[in-house]
Scaffold this motif. Structure first.
Motif, PDB file in Angstrom:
ATOM      1  N   VAL A 122     -42.558  24.029 -24.187  1.00 51.99           N
ATOM      2  CA  VAL A 122     -42.736  22.695 -23.600  1.00 51.99           C
ATOM      3  C   VAL A 122     -41.677  22.422 -22.530  1.00 51.99           C
ATOM      4  CG1 VAL A 122     -42.672  20.219 -24.063  1.00 51.99           C
ATOM      5  CG2 VAL A 122     -43.878  21.749 -25.646  1.00 51.99           C
ATOM      6  N   VAL A 123     -40.418  22.705 -22.853  1.00 47.26           N
ATOM      7  CA  VAL A 123     -39.314  22.388 -21.928  1.00 47.26           C
ATOM      8  C   VAL A 123     -39.246  23.368 -20.759  1.00 47.26           C
ATOM      9  CG1 VAL A 123     -36.813  22.117 -21.756  1.00 47.26           C
ATOM     10  CG2 VAL A 123     -38.028  21.290 -23.786  1.00 47.26           C
ATOM     11  N   ARG A 124     -39.525  24.640 -21.042  1.00 43.49           N
ATOM     12  CA  ARG A 124     -39.495  25.702 -20.035  1.00 43.49           C
ATOM     13  C   ARG A 124     -38.177  25.728 -19.244  1.00 43.49           C
ATOM     14  NH1 ARG A 124     -44.241  28.252 -19.274  1.00 43.49           N
ATOM     15  NH2 ARG A 124     -46.113  27.281 -20.163  1.00 43.49           N
ATOM     16  N   THR A 175     -22.003  25.526 -22.006  1.00 41.50           N
ATOM     17  CA  THR A 175     -22.846  24.363 -21.801  1.00 41.50           C
ATOM     18  C   THR A 175     -22.754  23.802 -20.389  1.00 41.50           C
ATOM     19  OG1 THR A 175     -21.080  23.016 -22.787  1.00 41.50           O
ATOM     20  CG2 THR A 175     -22.932  23.612 -24.203  1.00 41.50           C
ATOM     21  N   GLY A 176     -21.781  24.246 -19.597  1.00 47.16           N
ATOM     22  CA  GLY A 176     -21.706  23.791 -18.214  1.00 47.16           C
ATOM     23  C   GLY A 176     -22.702  24.495 -17.317  1.00 47.16           C
ATOM     24  N   SER A 177     -23.247  25.626 -17.757  1.00 52.24           N
ATOM     25  CA  SER A 177     -24.139  26.401 -16.893  1.00 52.24           C
ATOM     26  C   SER A 177     -25.470  26.749 -17.544  1.00 52.24           C
ATOM     27  CB  SER A 177     -23.437  27.698 -16.465  1.00 52.24           C
ATOM     28  OG  SER A 177     -23.026  28.437 -17.606  1.00 52.24           O
ATOM     29  N   ASP A 178     -25.554  26.742 -18.875  1.00 51.04           N
ATOM     30  CA  ASP A 178     -26.761  27.167 -19.571  1.00 51.04           C
ATOM     31  C   ASP A 178     -27.537  25.959 -20.095  1.00 51.04           C
ATOM     32  OD1 ASP A 178     -25.730  29.659 -19.098  1.00 51.04           O
ATOM     33  OD2 ASP A 178     -25.054  29.989 -21.160  1.00 51.04           O
ATOM     34  N   HIS A 179     -28.862  26.054 -20.044  1.00 44.35           N
ATOM     35  CA  HIS A 179     -29.710  24.987 -20.561  1.00 44.35           C
ATOM     36  C   HIS A 179     -29.621  24.939 -22.082  1.00 44.35           C
ATOM     37  CE1 HIS A 179     -33.307  22.568 -21.348  1.00 44.35           C
ATOM     38  NE2 HIS A 179     -33.294  22.223 -20.066  1.00 44.35           N
ATOM     39  N   ILE A 180     -29.583  23.719 -22.643  1.00 40.21           N
ATOM     40  CA  ILE A 180     -29.416  23.557 -24.087  1.00 40.21           C
ATOM     41  C   ILE A 180     -30.505  24.279 -24.864  1.00 40.21           C
ATOM     42  CG2 ILE A 180     -29.518  21.854 -25.965  1.00 40.21           C
ATOM     43  CD1 ILE A 180     -28.010  19.928 -24.152  1.00 40.21           C
ATOM     44  N   VAL A 181     -31.759  24.104 -24.450  1.00 46.37           N
ATOM     45  CA  VAL A 181     -32.869  24.739 -25.174  1.00 46.37           C
ATOM     46  C   VAL A 181     -32.754  26.261 -25.089  1.00 46.37           C
ATOM     47  CG1 VAL A 181     -35.376  25.055 -25.244  1.00 46.37           C
ATOM     48  CG2 VAL A 181     -34.407  22.769 -24.916  1.00 46.37           C
ATOM     49  N   GLY A 182     -32.320  26.757 -23.936  1.00 41.39           N
ATOM     50  CA  GLY A 182     -32.113  28.196 -23.807  1.00 41.39           C
ATOM     51  C   GLY A 182     -31.020  28.692 -24.740  1.00 41.39           C
ATOM     52  N   ILE A 183     -29.943  27.918 -24.872  1.00 38.35           N
ATOM     53  CA  ILE A 183     -28.845  28.279 -25.765  1.00 38.35           C
ATOM     54  C   ILE A 183     -29.333  28.382 -27.207  1.00 38.35           C
ATOM     55  CG2 ILE A 183     -26.709  27.423 -26.819  1.00 38.35           C
ATOM     56  CD1 ILE A 183     -25.945  26.268 -24.099  1.00 38.35           C
ATOM     57  N   VAL A 184     -30.030  27.352 -27.670  1.00 33.60           N
ATOM     58  CA  VAL A 184     -30.462  27.321 -29.073  1.00 33.60           C
ATOM     59  C   VAL A 184     -31.531  28.380 -29.335  1.00 33.60           C
ATOM     60  CG1 VAL A 184     -31.491  25.899 -30.881  1.00 33.60           C
ATOM     61  CG2 VAL A 184     -29.813  24.907 -29.308  1.00 33.60           C
ATOM     62  N   THR A 185     -32.392  28.633 -28.350  1.00 31.63           N
ATOM     63  CA  THR A 185     -33.401  29.688 -28.514  1.00 31.63           C
ATOM     64  C   THR A 185     -32.739  31.044 -28.689  1.00 31.63           C
ATOM     65  OG1 THR A 185     -35.017  28.463 -27.184  1.00 31.63           O
ATOM     66  CG2 THR A 185     -35.381  30.827 -27.467  1.00 31.63           C
ATOM     67  N   GLY A 199     -35.639  28.891 -37.833  1.00 28.89           N
ATOM     68  CA  GLY A 199     -35.163  28.335 -36.574  1.00 28.89           C
ATOM     69  C   GLY A 199     -35.958  28.849 -35.384  1.00 28.89           C
ATOM     70  N   THR A 200     -36.288  30.143 -35.409  1.00 29.67           N
ATOM     71  CA  THR A 200     -37.069  30.729 -34.314  1.00 29.67           C
ATOM     72  C   THR A 200     -38.468  30.125 -34.260  1.00 29.67           C
ATOM     73  OG1 THR A 200     -35.829  32.814 -34.470  1.00 29.67           O
ATOM     74  CG2 THR A 200     -37.967  32.886 -33.374  1.00 29.67           C
ATOM     75  N   ILE A 201     -39.099  29.949 -35.420  1.00 25.08           N
ATOM     76  CA  ILE A 201     -40.438  29.351 -35.476  1.00 25.08           C
ATOM     77  C   ILE A 201     -40.426  27.952 -34.874  1.00 25.08           C
ATOM     78  CG2 ILE A 201     -42.199  28.449 -37.060  1.00 25.08           C
ATOM     79  CD1 ILE A 201     -41.522  30.802 -38.913  1.00 25.08           C
ATOM     80  N   VAL A 202     -39.382  27.196 -35.159  1.00 27.91           N
ATOM     81  CA  VAL A 202     -39.317  25.809 -34.687  1.00 27.91           C
ATOM     82  C   VAL A 202     -38.955  25.730 -33.210  1.00 27.91           C
ATOM     83  CG1 VAL A 202     -38.062  23.627 -34.939  1.00 27.91           C
ATOM     84  CG2 VAL A 202     -38.784  24.894 -36.967  1.00 27.91           C
ATOM     85  N   VAL A 203     -38.060  26.576 -32.735  1.00 28.07           N
ATOM     86  CA  VAL A 203     -37.556  26.432 -31.368  1.00 28.07           C
ATOM     87  C   VAL A 203     -38.518  26.986 -30.319  1.00 28.07           C
ATOM     88  CG1 VAL A 203     -36.281  28.608 -31.070  1.00 28.07           C
ATOM     89  CG2 VAL A 203     -35.402  26.501 -30.034  1.00 28.07           C
ATOM     90  N   LEU A 204     -39.360  27.948 -30.675  1.00 26.23           N
ATOM     91  CA  LEU A 204     -40.239  28.543 -29.668  1.00 26.23           C
ATOM     92  C   LEU A 204     -41.228  27.537 -29.063  1.00 26.23           C
ATOM     93  CD1 LEU A 204     -40.941  32.135 -31.057  1.00 26.23           C
ATOM     94  CD2 LEU A 204     -39.434  31.434 -29.176  1.00 26.23           C
ATOM     95  N   GLY A 227     -35.526  25.488 -40.865  1.00 28.65           N
ATOM     96  CA  GLY A 227     -35.727  25.723 -39.443  1.00 28.65           C
ATOM     97  C   GLY A 227     -35.643  24.450 -38.628  1.00 28.65           C
ATOM     98  N   VAL A 228     -36.302  23.384 -39.113  1.00 29.91           N
ATOM     99  CA  VAL A 228     -36.281  22.117 -38.385  1.00 29.91           C
ATOM    100  C   VAL A 228     -34.878  21.523 -38.363  1.00 29.91           C
ATOM    101  CG1 VAL A 228     -37.073  19.721 -38.417  1.00 29.91           C
ATOM    102  CG2 VAL A 228     -38.709  21.581 -38.799  1.00 29.91           C
ATOM    103  N   LEU A 229     -34.247  21.432 -39.541  1.00 33.70           N
ATOM    104  CA  LEU A 229     -32.924  20.815 -39.627  1.00 33.70           C
ATOM    105  C   LEU A 229     -31.891  21.601 -38.819  1.00 33.70           C
ATOM    106  CD1 LEU A 229     -32.930  19.946 -43.441  1.00 33.70           C
ATOM    107  CD2 LEU A 229     -33.032  18.304 -41.545  1.00 33.70           C
ATOM    108  N   GLY A 230     -31.913  22.917 -38.950  1.00 36.12           N
ATOM    109  CA  GLY A 230     -30.936  23.733 -38.241  1.00 36.12           C
ATOM    110  C   GLY A 230     -31.141  23.714 -36.737  1.00 36.12           C
ATOM    111  N   THR A 231     -32.404  23.845 -36.290  1.00 36.70           N
ATOM    112  CA  THR A 231     -32.668  23.897 -34.859  1.00 36.70           C
ATOM    113  C   THR A 231     -32.375  22.564 -34.183  1.00 36.70           C
ATOM    114  OG1 THR A 231     -34.375  25.580 -35.175  1.00 36.70           O
ATOM    115  CG2 THR A 231     -34.435  24.336 -33.119  1.00 36.70           C
ATOM    116  N   VAL A 232     -32.894  21.476 -34.744  1.00 40.52           N
ATOM    117  CA  VAL A 232     -32.647  20.158 -34.143  1.00 40.52           C
ATOM    118  C   VAL A 232     -31.154  19.825 -34.203  1.00 40.52           C
ATOM    119  CG1 VAL A 232     -33.153  17.692 -34.289  1.00 40.52           C
ATOM    120  CG2 VAL A 232     -34.968  19.359 -34.684  1.00 40.52           C
TER     121      VAL A 232
END
Length: 311
Positions: free
Chosen positions: A61-63, A181-191, A51-56, A226-231
């Protein structure tokens, strides 16, 4: 002032949750295939390394905004629940057939609805309540069809206990996710979820497992997980940011349908009459989630509670 959580009255949150459920059920299928060879503690570590390999790269990109200390504290707590859920559920997968592990996990929405009421102040609408009852009735039909009576439960008590523990910790983790989820960015949460769980799992894998052979011989599975879990979790986070926890949690009953499809395509396993009947009840319950409360009223939610709950 933190932004209020969204309450999307369209079918979008339901569709997102169904897609996420399918992705995560496919991940469970991959893990189940490895559980006969590798220890659950190593599989948990593998899952979050992947998951870490996929989300980084997604993070680069999203920053999203840099996490605040409040966000780090909240997700450090949720990361413990995420890790516990993975360990309990992977243990259940190693001891039970995948369909039985999934059936027991259907208790999570009930736990979720109760926790969301206490932690987030969300009301459970009559339609959602009926949906949960129908889903549980479907689980019962499937369980009886699988022979999960007194003999079935006695056959593997440890597996059942692990599945129930996973349902409880998962419900708690998802309610905390809803609160953020009302205050944190989704990508930041999953990372943070992947990085923290990976860090938490490393010492346990080194102390009680042997991760080396898994990473050498099963690296394609590592990437797939990693792909299935992260996405899957990215899509789930989007769904939880749009609708109440009880409503989204009930959609996870459809994981049985996804599991049946995976069984047919990958293993030539066709559902029994009990499976079809139970799935029909589950689908009926999920469709009820599309019913709006009278007057279009939205569930009660205190924004202040949403921000303070994880801390």
């Amino acid at each position: 002032m933190k932004p209020a959580l969204r309450h999307d009255a369209t079918a979008t949150p339901i569709v997102l949750a169904a897609i996420a459920t399918g992705l995560l059920t496919m991940m469970d299928g991959v893990v189940k295939g490895l559980s006969g060879t590798y220890a659950p503690v190593d599989l948990v570590f593998m899952r979050y390394v992947g998951g870490t390999i996929v989300v980084l790269p997604i993070l680069l990109v999203v920053r999203p905004p840099m996490p605040s200390w409040d966000m780090l504290r909240a997700h450090a707590m949720r990361g413990v629940l995420v890790l516990a859920t993975a360990f309990f559920f992977f243990t259940a997968l190693s001891l039970l057939p995948i369909i039985e592990a999934i059936v027991f996990s259907y208790l999570a929405p009930l736990f979720m609805a109760l926790m969301a009421r206490v932690v987030l102040g969300e009301r459970v609408s009559p339609a959602t309540g009926v949906a949960i009852v129908l889903g549980l009735a479907g689980c019962l039909v499937i369980a009886l069809g699988k022979g999960l009576g007194s003999e079935g439960f006695g056959r593997d008590a440890w597996g059942v206990a692990a599945a129930l523990a996973a349902a409880l910790t998962y419900a708690a983790a998802m309610v905390l996710l809803r609160a953020r989820t009302g205050s944190d960015h989704i990508v930041g949460i999953v990372t943070l979820q992947n990085v923290l769980a990976c860090a938490y799992a490393l010492p346990f894998s080194l102390a009680f497992g042997d991760p080396g052979p898994l990473f050498v011989s099963a690296w394609p599975a590592l990437l797939a997980v990693g792909v299935l879990g992260t996405v899957g979790h990215l899509v789930f986070a989007a769904a939880y940011g749009r609708a109440p926890a009880a409503k989204i949690g009930a959609v996870e009953y459809t994981s049985f349908i996804w599991a049946a499809a995976i069984g047919i395509v990958a293993y030539g396993e066709y559902p029994t009459i009990a499976t079809i009947a139970g799935a029909a009840l589950i689908v009926a319950g999920s469709l009820l989630l599309l019913v709006k409360p009278k007057g279009g009223a939205r569930p009660a939610l205190a924004v202040e509670d949403a921000g303070a709950a994880p801390g």
